[in-house]
Design an enzyme around this catalytic site. Structure first.
Site, PDB file in Angstrom:
ATOM      1  N   ASN A   1       0.975  -0.726   0.163  1.00  0.00           N
ATOM      2  CA  ASN A   1      -0.440   0.210  -0.192  1.00  0.00           C
ATOM      3  C   ASN A   1       1.028   0.914  -0.145  1.00  0.00           C
ATOM      4  O   ASN A   1       1.371   1.708   0.979  1.00  0.00           O
ATOM      5  CB  ASN A   1      -0.770   0.135   1.546  1.00  0.00           C
TER       6      ASN A   1
ATOM      7  N   GLU B   1      -7.244   4.990   7.173  1.00  0.00           N
ATOM      8  CA  GLU B   1      -7.161   5.808   7.605  1.00  0.00           C
ATOM      9  C   GLU B   1      -8.156   6.655   6.368  1.00  0.00           C
ATOM     10  O   GLU B   1      -8.772   7.607   6.796  1.00  0.00           O
ATOM     11  CB  GLU B   1      -6.141   6.135   6.254  1.00  0.00           C
TER      12      GLU B   1
ATOM     13  N   HIS C   1      -9.679   0.916   4.751  1.00  0.00           N
ATOM     14  CA  HIS C   1      -8.461   1.380   5.404  1.00  0.00           C
ATOM     15  C   HIS C   1      -8.645   2.638   6.315  1.00  0.00           C
ATOM     16  O   HIS C   1      -9.527   2.834   5.904  1.00  0.00           O
ATOM     17  CB  HIS C   1      -7.299   1.849   4.510  1.00  0.00           C
TER      18      HIS C   1
ATOM     19  N   GLU D   1      -5.830  -4.671  10.501  1.00  0.00           N
ATOM     20  CA  GLU D   1      -5.101  -3.381  10.333  1.00  0.00           C
ATOM     21  C   GLU D   1      -4.985  -3.622  11.779  1.00  0.00           C
ATOM     22  O   GLU D   1      -6.212  -2.242  11.914  1.00  0.00           O
ATOM     23  CB  GLU D   1      -5.220  -3.329   8.946  1.00  0.00           C
TER      24      GLU D   1
ATOM     25  N   GLY E   1       2.332   2.374  10.850  1.00  0.00           N
ATOM     26  CA  GLY E   1       3.109   3.752  11.081  1.00  0.00           C
ATOM     27  C   GLY E   1       3.790   3.974  11.655  1.00  0.00           C
ATOM     28  O   GLY E   1       4.136   4.454  12.274  1.00  0.00           O
TER      29      GLY E   1
ATOM     30  N   SER F   1       2.842  -2.108  10.681  1.00  0.00           N
ATOM     31  CA  SER F   1       4.723  -2.089  10.537  1.00  0.00           C
ATOM     32  C   SER F   1       5.209  -3.585  10.231  1.00  0.00           C
ATOM     33  O   SER F   1       5.569  -4.327  11.156  1.00  0.00           O
ATOM     34  CB  SER F   1       4.898  -2.280  12.186  1.00  0.00           C
TER      35      SER F   1
ATOM     36  N   LYS G   1       0.223   4.355  -0.565  1.00  0.00           N
ATOM     37  CA  LYS G   1      -0.347   5.501   0.197  1.00  0.00           C
ATOM     38  C   LYS G   1       0.026   6.762  -0.832  1.00  0.00           C
ATOM     39  O   LYS G   1      -0.534   6.888  -1.721  1.00  0.00           O
ATOM     40  CB  LYS G   1      -0.309   5.326   1.565  1.00  0.00           C
TER      41      LYS G   1
HETATM   42  C1  PEP Z   1      -0.814   0.287   6.145  1.00  0.00           C
HETATM   43  O1  PEP Z   1      -1.543   1.124   5.863  1.00  0.00           O
HETATM   44  O2  PEP Z   1      -2.339  -0.672   5.279  1.00  0.00           O
HETATM   45  C2  PEP Z   1      -0.240   0.006   6.282  1.00  0.00           C
HETATM   46  C3  PEP Z   1       0.536  -1.386   7.138  1.00  0.00           C
HETATM   47  O3  PEP Z   1       0.554   0.473   6.978  1.00  0.00           O
HETATM   48  P1  PEP Z   1       1.968   0.137   7.637  1.00  0.00           P
HETATM   49  O4  PEP Z   1       3.143  -1.340   7.304  1.00  0.00           O
HETATM   50  O5  PEP Z   1       3.264   1.230   7.638  1.00  0.00           O
HETATM   51  O6  PEP Z   1       2.122   0.537   9.451  1.00  0.00           O
END
Ligand code: PEP
Length: 269
Positions: free
Chosen positions: A9, A97, A95, A167, A173, A212, A11
């Site tokens: 992803n 976000e 997601h 998630e 993040g 992460s 972003k």
């Molecule tokens: C995400 O935003 O889908 C995600 C998993 O981000 P990160 O790997 O940076 O935690």
């Protein structure tokens, strides 16, 4: 047997030269790792680059969201048909976000999932609790509420045509991934919940962990029986790091295949 899968992803990161380097590096590093599947979700303006570089290879690409409407007066939105026109096979939805910015409620995610299936895109549906919900012991309530909103729209057979990603918001993040045991526990719970509705769907559905994931924790996470791979944000911005995660998925899938074949050989011996 479910193959492991890794989804990038990206972003709102990248530009044309940076994407070129990433996509070509991924092609070099991962396209011959054929035990697992790899997908790249680019920001919308760059699907043309994924299409130019990845067409005809084993790596697929997708969008990071889509409108739940097909066409019309929806300024700033992207039609699922536009994703298809640029060769997208997958699309992320739900997601955190986007949920937190108010763009994707539970009900709207259900509608999006239904629309994606209708046009032939594979939805990647994200679920997860906030830190506050985690601390209040509400993880299971939250993910079941989010999952149910989709099942209400497409039924459990429709759900199984998509990919699920657990998630936890507190892991996204932050550099603080969930422990493999916590992730396994929630994914096993989700699979068990689906099994109550449809055994076949539960066996076949791909459920990923995201939050992460990096080259150091990927192998342990992917060794868990219900973790079918990872949705990767930050670590997908570094080509070598992302290729190392793809390799961990490939190796985990390969060892599952060995595990499946050996008992058969033993029976036939
Ligand atoms: C995400 O935003 O889908 C995600 C998993 O981000 P990160 O790997 O940076 O935690």
């Amino acid at each position: 047997m479910r193959r492991k899968m890794v989804i990038a992803n990206r972003k709102m990161h990248g530009n044309i030269p940076d994407n070129k380097e990433f996509l070509e590096g991924l092609l070099d590093g991962a396209s011959s790792l054929d035990h697992a599947e790899y997908v790249v979700c680019m920001p919308h303006p760059y699907h043309f680059q994924a299409q130019a570089i990845l067409t005809g290879t084993s790596i697929n690409w997708g969008g990071q969201t889509m409108s739940r409407f097909e066409f019309g007066a929806h300024t700033g939105s992207i039609s699922p048909y536009m994703l298809l026109e640029f060769g997208c096979k997958y699309v992320i939805m739900g997601h955190s976000e986007r949920r937190m910015s108010g763009y994707e409620s539970d009900a709207a995610s259900g509608q999006r999932f239904e629309e994606a299936l209708k046009v032939g895109l594979i939805p990647i549906f994200c679920m997860g609790e906030t830190l506050q919900e985690f601390e209040m012991g509400m993880t299971v309530d939250v993910v079941i509420r989010q999952l149910t909103a989709v099942i209400e729209h497409v039924g459990v057979k429709g759900l199984a045509k998509g990919i699920l990603a657990y998630e936890p918001v507190w892991a996204i993040g932050t550099g603080k991934a969930a422990t493999p045991e916590h992730a396994q526990c929630i994914l096993s719970f989700l699979r068990g919940h689906i099994e109550l509705l449809d055994e076949e769907a539960a066996k076949n559905i791909t459920i990923l962990y995201g939050g992460s994931v990096n080259s150091k924790n990927a192998a342990t996470l992917f060794s868990m029986p219900d973790i079918d791979g990872g949705l990767v944000g930050g670590a997908s911005l570094n080509t070598q790091e992302f290729v190392a995660i793809c390799k961990a998925a490939n190796d985990a899938s390969a060892s599952l295949e060995t595990f499946e074949v050996e008992p058969l050989l033993a029976v036939n011996a």
